[in-house]
Design a protein around this motif. Structure first.
Motif, short mmCIF file in Angstrom:
data_model
loop_
_atom_site.label_atom_id
_atom_site.label_comp_id
_atom_site.label_asym_id
_atom_site.label_seq_id
_atom_site.Cartn_x
_atom_site.Cartn_y
_atom_site.Cartn_z
N LEU A 154 0.83 -1.20 0.00
CA LEU A 154 0.00 0.00 0.00
C LEU A 154 0.87 1.25 0.00
CD1 LEU A 154 -2.80 -1.09 2.51
CD2 LEU A 154 -3.04 -0.79 0.04
N ARG A 155 1.96 1.23 0.74
CA ARG A 155 2.89 2.37 0.71
C ARG A 155 3.54 2.49 -0.68
NH1 ARG A 155 6.06 2.33 6.58
NH2 ARG A 155 4.28 1.62 7.82
N TRP A 156 3.75 1.35 -1.32
CA TRP A 156 4.33 1.37 -2.66
C TRP A 156 3.38 2.08 -3.64
CZ3 TRP A 156 7.93 1.81 -5.83
CH2 TRP A 156 7.95 1.25 -7.09
N ILE A 157 2.09 1.85 -3.50
CA ILE A 157 1.12 2.58 -4.33
C ILE A 157 1.20 4.07 -4.02
CG2 ILE A 157 -1.30 2.87 -4.94
CD1 ILE A 157 -1.81 0.00 -4.11
N LEU A 158 1.16 4.41 -2.74
CA LEU A 158 1.20 5.82 -2.35
C LEU A 158 2.46 6.50 -2.86
CD1 LEU A 158 -0.05 8.16 -0.79
CD2 LEU A 158 1.03 7.28 1.30
N PHE A 159 3.58 5.79 -2.79
CA PHE A 159 4.84 6.33 -3.32
C PHE A 159 4.71 6.64 -4.81
CE2 PHE A 159 8.81 5.68 -5.59
CZ PHE A 159 9.68 6.51 -4.90
N ARG A 160 4.15 5.70 -5.58
CA ARG A 160 4.04 5.91 -7.02
C ARG A 160 3.06 7.03 -7.36
NH1 ARG A 160 1.70 1.68 -9.04
NH2 ARG A 160 1.70 0.32 -7.24
N VAL A 161 1.98 7.14 -6.58
CA VAL A 161 1.01 8.22 -6.82
C VAL A 161 1.67 9.58 -6.64
CG1 VAL A 161 -1.06 9.34 -5.91
CG2 VAL A 161 -1.04 6.87 -6.25
N GLU A 162 2.37 9.76 -5.53
CA GLU A 162 2.95 11.07 -5.22
C GLU A 162 4.23 11.32 -6.02
OE1 GLU A 162 1.60 13.36 -3.69
OE2 GLU A 162 0.42 12.69 -1.98
N PHE A 163 5.14 10.37 -6.02
CA PHE A 163 6.42 10.58 -6.70
C PHE A 163 6.21 10.71 -8.21
CE2 PHE A 163 10.82 9.33 -7.95
CZ PHE A 163 11.49 10.28 -7.20
N GLY A 164 5.32 9.88 -8.75
CA GLY A 164 5.03 9.98 -10.18
C GLY A 164 4.44 11.33 -10.54
N ALA A 165 3.54 11.86 -9.69
CA ALA A 165 2.96 13.18 -9.94
C ALA A 165 4.02 14.27 -9.84
CB ALA A 165 1.83 13.45 -8.96
N LEU A 238 1.97 14.36 6.68
CA LEU A 238 2.17 15.52 5.82
C LEU A 238 1.43 15.36 4.49
CD1 LEU A 238 3.51 18.24 5.41
CD2 LEU A 238 5.57 17.05 4.63
N MET A 239 1.41 14.16 3.97
CA MET A 239 0.66 13.90 2.74
C MET A 239 -0.83 14.11 2.95
SD MET A 239 2.53 10.53 1.18
CE MET A 239 4.19 10.61 0.49
N ILE A 240 -1.34 13.69 4.09
CA ILE A 240 -2.76 13.87 4.40
C ILE A 240 -3.11 15.36 4.45
CG2 ILE A 240 -4.51 13.59 6.19
CD1 ILE A 240 -3.23 10.87 6.82
N VAL A 241 -2.28 16.14 5.11
CA VAL A 241 -2.52 17.59 5.19
C VAL A 241 -2.52 18.21 3.80
CG1 VAL A 241 -1.56 19.77 6.01
CG2 VAL A 241 -1.62 17.79 7.54
N THR A 242 -1.57 17.81 2.97
CA THR A 242 -1.49 18.34 1.60
C THR A 242 -2.73 17.98 0.80
OG1 THR A 242 0.93 18.15 1.64
CG2 THR A 242 -0.12 18.36 -0.51
N GLN A 243 -3.19 16.74 0.94
CA GLN A 243 -4.38 16.31 0.20
C GLN A 243 -5.63 17.04 0.68
OE1 GLN A 243 -4.49 14.32 -2.51
NE2 GLN A 243 -2.25 14.27 -2.42
N LEU A 248 -9.90 21.25 -0.47
CA LEU A 248 -10.50 22.57 -0.30
C LEU A 248 -10.41 23.41 -1.57
CD1 LEU A 248 -9.17 23.54 3.25
CD2 LEU A 248 -11.49 22.82 2.65
N SER A 249 -9.41 23.16 -2.39
CA SER A 249 -9.15 24.06 -3.52
C SER A 249 -9.82 23.66 -4.81
CB SER A 249 -7.63 24.17 -3.75
OG SER A 249 -7.11 22.94 -4.24
N GLY A 250 -10.42 22.46 -4.89
CA GLY A 250 -11.04 22.05 -6.15
C GLY A 250 -11.86 20.80 -6.00
N ASN A 251 -12.45 20.37 -7.12
CA ASN A 251 -13.26 19.15 -7.19
C ASN A 251 -12.52 18.10 -8.01
OD1 ASN A 251 -16.01 19.38 -5.94
ND2 ASN A 251 -16.09 21.23 -7.17
N ASN A 256 -8.14 12.75 -4.25
CA ASN A 256 -7.53 13.18 -2.98
C ASN A 256 -7.93 12.27 -1.83
OD1 ASN A 256 -8.53 16.27 -4.28
ND2 ASN A 256 -6.40 15.61 -4.28
N TRP A 257 -9.18 11.84 -1.83
CA TRP A 257 -9.68 11.03 -0.71
C TRP A 257 -9.03 9.66 -0.67
CZ3 TRP A 257 -11.70 13.49 3.07
CH2 TRP A 257 -12.40 14.68 2.84
N ILE A 258 -8.86 9.03 -1.83
CA ILE A 258 -8.25 7.70 -1.81
C ILE A 258 -6.76 7.81 -1.51
CG2 ILE A 258 -7.68 7.49 -4.28
CD1 ILE A 258 -8.74 4.57 -4.04
N THR A 259 -6.13 8.94 -1.87
CA THR A 259 -4.74 9.16 -1.47
C THR A 259 -4.63 9.30 0.04
OG1 THR A 259 -4.37 10.29 -3.59
CG2 THR A 259 -2.68 10.56 -1.90
N ILE A 260 -5.59 9.99 0.63
CA ILE A 260 -5.64 10.09 2.10
C ILE A 260 -5.82 8.71 2.72
CG2 ILE A 260 -7.02 10.95 4.04
CD1 ILE A 260 -7.57 13.46 2.33
#
Length: 473
Positions: A154-165, A238-243, A248-251, A256-260
């Motif tokens: 699961l962390r590997w997915i989160l890593f690819r989501v954030e690092f890839g972006a 920190l990732m949760i806060v960023t998400q 708040l800033s868009g739809n 964002n929710w599944i990243t959280i």
């Protein structure tokens, strides 16, 4: 000591599973309420026509075996019911194998929908939900402590989501490297939220700081997910806060929710774990086999991620088990919107009584303030944003959309906020025009009450009527 499990993560697993069930529920609800106009037998991109062209092995789906609108509705609403049961904790009341089967069912149902969803389901968060949902099958229930290997996957997915972006931004638009992208992004993003106008008008130095913080969160923090606690927890927090800031800033649908939700699985929450027996041997074998499969399938996503020609949001296998992610590799400097209008006049002229169709989420009437819809996904509104970027994005469905408006098709009109024509009196002609939109400033907002100002650019679609239908007297 049990090498296979991590008992201290029992609460993180519990929150992760319930939150993921909530995301599943929203996804299935979106499918159930929108599919008839988008994918149904008379939809803009009908599933029966699609499954005739695409073989099962290329896009595995239940709908290759049988399709009817009633069957699709049954699958979508069944997905809602099972998601609600998982949200209520039914999997915890079943034996281990029963809980795994219960988690497998929504994954199979949603895979069936995504694999025939075509353009309407061509978003990265569809594959992300499937990838996370597949691993959730093997996370276990109250009979066993959380398996360490699944937590790290699961962390590997989160890593690819954030690092890839993060990589796609640095390699893409120069404004990310110059820290200026947020001068435009809040105004030009696909679907602004109720606070996006205010985010746009934040001081530019703060925008620079936001972009710099984003680079840090996406390019540095993900590496810390694989460090010992409490560093990994701090990184996930920190990732949760960023998400939440992005929420708040868009739809952005449920991205964002599944990243959280993924970040929650990395939290080491204090507390005494309940006593549980060791995991059964068959379960250990299944989990390790899945881990080996994920490691094998990670080759292409990793190769893509480190490539200078990195692409965003791509699945490399038909089951969407391991994917590549990324968002906003380029940022539009100007916002364009397609405004769709109809008239009942017998002869369409420029001075005819043209009435505008209002969409639920995308900007239309300049005085209509954006609403919050995410995590719910307004698929037509999102595709209208792409259609404004280039007609090529709308070539497969826009003509049928216009045809359905000319028919006053009930299912299509349900996708809109408002139709300017009564149900028994459809328009004679439909046209579409392209406008440039910009946010008003504080003075203009006070004077006009409008959050947008729009300027006509060009004709997008000339006045069009149903072919072969005589004019009504």
């Amino acid at each position: 000591m049990d090498w296979f499990t991590a008992p201290d993560y029992w609460l993180s697993r519990l929150v992760f599973q319930r939150a993921l069930a909530g995301v599943y529920l929203v996804a299935f609800l979106t499918a159930a309420l929108q599919f008839r106009a988008l994918l149904g037998a008379r939809g803009m991109l009908p599933i029966p026509r699609y499954v005739q062209r695409i073989p099962f092995r290329a896009a595995p789906s239940l709908f290759h075996l049988h399709y009817s609108d009633r069957f699709f509705a049954a699958c979508a609403w069944s997905g809602c019911a099972i998601s609600a049961a998982l949200l209520a904790g039914l999997d915890a009341q079943l034996p281990l194998w029963g809980g795994m089967v219960l988690w497998l069912v929504p994954w199979m149902l949603y895979l069936s929908i995504v694999n025939v969803g075509q353009t309407w389901y061509g978003f990265g968060w569809e594959s992300l939900l499937l990838e996370v949902g597949f691993l959730a099958v093997f996370l276990g229930n109250d009979e066993v402590a959380p398996p360490i290997v699944v937590l790290f996957l699961l962390r590997w997915i989160l890593f690819r989501v954030e690092f890839g972006a993060g990589l796609i931004k640095m390699r893409g638009d120069a404004c990310w490297r110059k820290l200026t992208c947020l001068d435009y992004h809040h105004e030009t993003q696909p679907m602004p939220g109720p606070l996006s106008w205010f985010f746009h008008h934040l001081p530019r130095p703060l925008h620079r700081a936001e972009v710099a913080a984003n680079h840090f969160t996406q390019l540095v923090v993900p590496v810390l997910l694989f460090t010992p606690q409490p560093i990994a927890t701090a990184a996930a927090s920190l990732m949760i806060v960023t998400q939440l800031w992005l929420v708040l800033s868009g739809n952005f649908s449920w991205l964002n929710w599944i990243t959280i939700v993924l970040a929650v699985s990395a939290l080491d929450v204090p507390g005494d774990p309940p006593s549980r027996p060791a995991a059964p041997l068959w379960y250990e074998i299944v989990v390790l086999a899945v881990a080996a499969l994920i490691a094998y399938l990670s080759y292409h996503p990793v190769t893509n991620m480190i490539s200078r020609r990195q692409i965003m949001n791509r699945s490399f296998d038909p089951l969407h088990l391991v994917n590549t992610y990324g968002a906003f590799g380029s940022v539009s400097r100007f916002r364009y919107e397609v405004v769709v209008e109809g008239t009942a006049d017998e002869v369409p002229r420029e001075d005819s009584d043209w009435r505008e169709y209002e969409f639920k989420g995308k900007p239309g009437d300049p005085r209509h303030w954006p609403r919050q819809f995410a995590p719910y996904h307004l698929r037509l509104d999102w595709l209208m944003w792409f259609a404004a970027l280039s007609p090529s994005y709308a070539g497969s469905w826009f003509g049928t959309f216009v045809e359905r408006l000319l028919e006053n098709d009930r299912d299509t009109l349900k996708l809109l906020r408002r139709s300017p024509f009564p149900p028994d009196a459809p328009p004679r002609y439909i046209r579409a025009r392209l406008f440039r939109y910009r946010y008003t400033n504080w003075r203009e907002l006070r004077e006009t009450g409008a959050c947008w100002e729009r300027t006509f650019v060009r004709e997008y679609l000339p006045p069009t009527r149903l072919a072969g239908v005589a004019q009504r007297s």
